[in-house]
Write an enzyme that holds these catalytic residues in place. Structure first.
Site, PDB file in Angstrom:
ATOM      1  N   GLN A 113       0.813  -1.435   0.018  1.00 45.30           N
ATOM      2  CA  GLN A 113      -0.049  -0.054  -0.281  1.00 45.30           C
ATOM      3  C   GLN A 113       0.920   1.266   0.212  1.00 45.30           C
ATOM      4  O   GLN A 113      -0.029   2.636   0.290  1.00 45.30           O
ATOM      5  CB  GLN A 113      -1.257   0.135   0.940  1.00 45.30           C
ATOM      6  CG  GLN A 113      -2.171  -1.021   0.821  1.00 45.30           C
ATOM      7  CD  GLN A 113      -2.828  -1.344   2.507  1.00 45.30           C
ATOM      8  OE1 GLN A 113      -2.595  -0.628   3.721  1.00 45.30           O
ATOM      9  NE2 GLN A 113      -3.732  -2.306   2.701  1.00 45.30           N
ATOM     10  N   HIS A 168      -1.046  -0.185   5.399  1.00 47.90           N
ATOM     11  CA  HIS A 168      -1.849   0.673   6.526  1.00 47.90           C
ATOM     12  C   HIS A 168      -0.107   2.086   7.000  1.00 47.90           C
ATOM     13  O   HIS A 168      -0.134   2.394   8.704  1.00 47.90           O
ATOM     14  CB  HIS A 168      -1.661  -0.077   8.269  1.00 47.90           C
ATOM     15  CG  HIS A 168      -2.874  -1.333   8.484  1.00 47.90           C
ATOM     16  ND1 HIS A 168      -3.705  -1.427   9.059  1.00 47.90           N
ATOM     17  CD2 HIS A 168      -3.453  -1.341   6.787  1.00 47.90           C
ATOM     18  CE1 HIS A 168      -4.440  -2.507   8.288  1.00 47.90           C
ATOM     19  NE2 HIS A 168      -4.157  -2.567   7.708  1.00 47.90           N
ATOM     20  N   GLU A 227     -14.315   3.663  10.622  1.00 45.35           N
ATOM     21  CA  GLU A 227     -15.657   4.178  10.605  1.00 45.35           C
ATOM     22  C   GLU A 227     -14.826   5.555  11.203  1.00 45.35           C
ATOM     23  O   GLU A 227     -14.356   6.178  10.463  1.00 45.35           O
ATOM     24  CB  GLU A 227     -15.366   3.478  12.800  1.00 45.35           C
ATOM     25  CG  GLU A 227     -13.192   3.905  13.072  1.00 45.35           C
ATOM     26  CD  GLU A 227     -14.117   3.994  14.885  1.00 45.35           C
ATOM     27  OE1 GLU A 227     -13.289   4.081  15.266  1.00 45.35           O
ATOM     28  OE2 GLU A 227     -14.593   2.477  15.367  1.00 45.35           O
ATOM     29  N   TYR A 258      -9.733   6.441  20.102  1.00 49.39           N
ATOM     30  CA  TYR A 258     -10.965   6.071  19.680  1.00 49.39           C
ATOM     31  C   TYR A 258     -10.399   3.900  19.198  1.00 49.39           C
ATOM     32  O   TYR A 258     -11.505   3.665  19.211  1.00 49.39           O
ATOM     33  CB  TYR A 258     -10.030   6.561  17.990  1.00 49.39           C
ATOM     34  CG  TYR A 258     -10.351   7.673  18.434  1.00 49.39           C
ATOM     35  CD1 TYR A 258     -12.166   8.202  18.027  1.00 49.39           C
ATOM     36  CD2 TYR A 258      -9.877   8.930  18.430  1.00 49.39           C
ATOM     37  CE1 TYR A 258     -12.607   9.529  18.603  1.00 49.39           C
ATOM     38  CE2 TYR A 258     -10.432  10.062  18.865  1.00 49.39           C
ATOM     39  CZ  TYR A 258     -11.058  10.277  18.899  1.00 49.39           C
ATOM     40  OH  TYR A 258     -11.367  11.708  19.504  1.00 49.39           O
ATOM     41  N   TYR A 315     -10.450 -10.449   9.407  1.00 48.64           N
ATOM     42  CA  TYR A 315     -11.218 -10.572   7.905  1.00 48.64           C
ATOM     43  C   TYR A 315     -11.051 -12.085   7.836  1.00 48.64           C
ATOM     44  O   TYR A 315     -12.021 -12.933   7.273  1.00 48.64           O
ATOM     45  CB  TYR A 315     -10.107 -10.731   7.219  1.00 48.64           C
ATOM     46  CG  TYR A 315      -9.287  -9.345   6.968  1.00 48.64           C
ATOM     47  CD1 TYR A 315     -10.107  -8.090   6.265  1.00 48.64           C
ATOM     48  CD2 TYR A 315      -7.898  -8.785   7.696  1.00 48.64           C
ATOM     49  CE1 TYR A 315      -9.660  -7.081   5.645  1.00 48.64           C
ATOM     50  CE2 TYR A 315      -7.821  -7.086   6.853  1.00 48.64           C
ATOM     51  CZ  TYR A 315      -8.644  -6.542   6.571  1.00 48.64           C
ATOM     52  OH  TYR A 315      -8.739  -5.487   7.046  1.00 48.64           O
TER      53      TYR A 315
END
Ligand code: HEC
Length: 443
Positions: free
Chosen positions: A152, A220, A314, A324, A335
């Protein structure tokens, strides 16, 4: 049929300087703004400022516009391969939205930011930066060279900022940076450079922050940048796939939202300044992989969304020093479907404003503010879906999500959303390599 006398002549008079002799530019065309006679008449009458197409409604009557339209379509059809492309249109309960192509031919557009209504900067994950002015693309030189383009990772977000005191223009970039001397490990980094508008180049890069430690994973990274109503710079960092290491400690940088002064220094009023062992730039923590952020135009608050695992993406309005919850509380599962935790709430941890079940793969986040949008859409949220390949509108009532609409269904992996100063909305799509301009039409 085009009037054989007047249409070619007025085409030569008004159009050929840009579109070539005898409508050459339209032969076999892939239409950006729609292919029906109504679409083309509208473009001729109203123009399309974003792409540099002038408006002729004041100098031509309806008949002349209709004749030119027929001429343009006739030229387009003169190529045997010509297949008219339907414009992407979404009809919701209360609005029809068209998606016009502003830019195509990109690889993986990741971030966008507007310098003014018709000029924007675009990053491609592969490492390129583009300046797009009224549809004209120029590659920007001087970007980072130690980008970890794997998984990513890559060149990620971009932001333009003009220092109101000095008048200096800056470009901020986020990317996954190779560890110096070891390109197997990487970390989310924030750099800035002076913007040289005349040469469309970046000045020397200044490294403002690296979200240490470097990790060997390739996912991430986050990351979005924006400027809060308080004039501070906010940066989201993903937890690098190390959910049991980073999100619940203040001693490392991944899995946090960070807050800086515009020069990268740490504001004295950050919540953990002076706390032993804490990274002083931390604003909020317990995040997974936040890839959407906007600053609310009315409150100046920073709104983020983040990817959950299987379920539990979220939305949060991030407050200083708040946790959070990831991965101690979550609405998601592993997953594989196995349980991470049964806890969705806990003292000292924040509840999201909204969570998605199933996950949409949220990326890119904006709110509708002003512009061509009707009153019922003002203040609504737009979130991209990587997984389901559409753009989601979240209609808010009294601060809660009251209704969700799917726009641009099947458009591809929506990576980013941006609003220009006038309130027009743009959507970047991976794979298709396109940036669309959303235009609300009558309903
Ligand atoms: C100053 C240059 C300029 C002039 C003059 C001009 N155009 Fe354009 N026009 C553009 C640009 C730029 C675009 C954006 C599409 C693109 O990038 O090719 C465009 C787009 C269009 C489109 C939409 C194409 C699509 O893909 O959806 C039509 C139709 C069109 N022009 C017709 C005309 C006609 C008819 C005239 C003359 C009355 C005219 N244009 C004059 C620059 C010009």
């Amino acid at each position: 049929m085009p009037n054989p006398k007047t249409a070619p002549a007025s085409y030569t008079q008004f159009c050929s300087s840009c579109h070539g002799p005898e409508g050459r530019d339209f032969v076999g065309r892939t239409w950006k703004l729609g292919s029906t006679p109504e679409d083309i008449e509208r473009v001729i009458r109203e123009g399309y400022e974003l792409l540099g197409m002038p408006a002729y409604g004041d100098v031509m009557d309806d008949e002349a516009v209709a004749e030119l339209t027929a001429y343009v379509l006739d030229r387009a059809a003169s190529e045997r391969s010509f297949k008219p492309e339907a414009p992407a249109v979404t009809v919701t309960d209360d609005l029809t939205v068209r998606a016009n192509v502003l830019v195509d031919g990109l690889e993986t557009p990741w971030g966008m930011d507007f310098l003014n209504d018709t000029t924007l900067l675009i990053t491609e994950r592969e490492g390129r930066i583009w300046h797009c002015e009224a549809g004209r693309m120029t590659e920007v030189t001087g970007g980072p060279t130690d980008i970890h383009v794997r998984g990513q990772g890559g060149l990620l977000d971009v932001m333009h900022w003009e220092d109101p005191e000095r008048g200096t223009e800056w470009v901020y970039l986020t990317y996954s940076k190779d560890e110096p001397g070891n390109d197997k490990r990487s970390a989310t980094a924030l750099v800035r450079a002076e913007w040289r508008a005349d040469t469309k180049a970046l000045g020397p890069l200044e490294e403002l922050f690296v979200a240490l430690p470097y990790e060997g994973t390739h996912h991430h990274y986050g990351s979005r940048v924006g400027i809060g109503g308080d004039g501070k710079l906010y940066l989201t960092c993903g937890e690098r796939g190390k959910r049991d290491v980073h999100p619940q400690t203040l001693t490392t940088s991944p899995g946090k939202v960070h807050r800086f002064n515009m020069d990268g220094s740490v504001p004295a009023d950050n919540p953990y300044v002076g706390q032993d062992g804490a990274v002083p730039s931390i604003w909020s923590w317990g995040h997974r992989n936040p890839q959407g952020m906007f600053v609310h135009p009315q409150t100046g608050q920073v709104w983020t969304h983040e990817h959950g695992p299987k379920g539990g993406d979220e939305i949060n309005v991030v407050q200083p020093g708040r946790n959070y919850g990831w991965p101690v509380i979550t609405f998601g599962k592993n997953y594989t479907g196995t349980i991470i935790t049964r806890d969705t709430a806990m003292a000292g941890m924040e509840q999201p404003l909204h969570y998605w079940l199933p996950s949409i793969g949220a990326c890119g986040f904006e709110t509708i503010h002003g512009g061509p949008w009707p009153a019922a859409w003002q203040g609504d949220l737009l979130a991209g879906s990587l997984s389901f390949e559409y753009l989601e509108r979240l209609h808010l009532e009294e601060g809660r999500v009251a209704k969700r609409d799917r726009l641009l269904e099947g458009v591809g992996r929506v990576r980013d959303i941006a609003r220009n100063p006038s309130g027009d909305v743009f959507v970047a799509v991976e794979g298709a390599g396109k940036i669309f301009h959303l235009v609300p039409a009558s309903h």
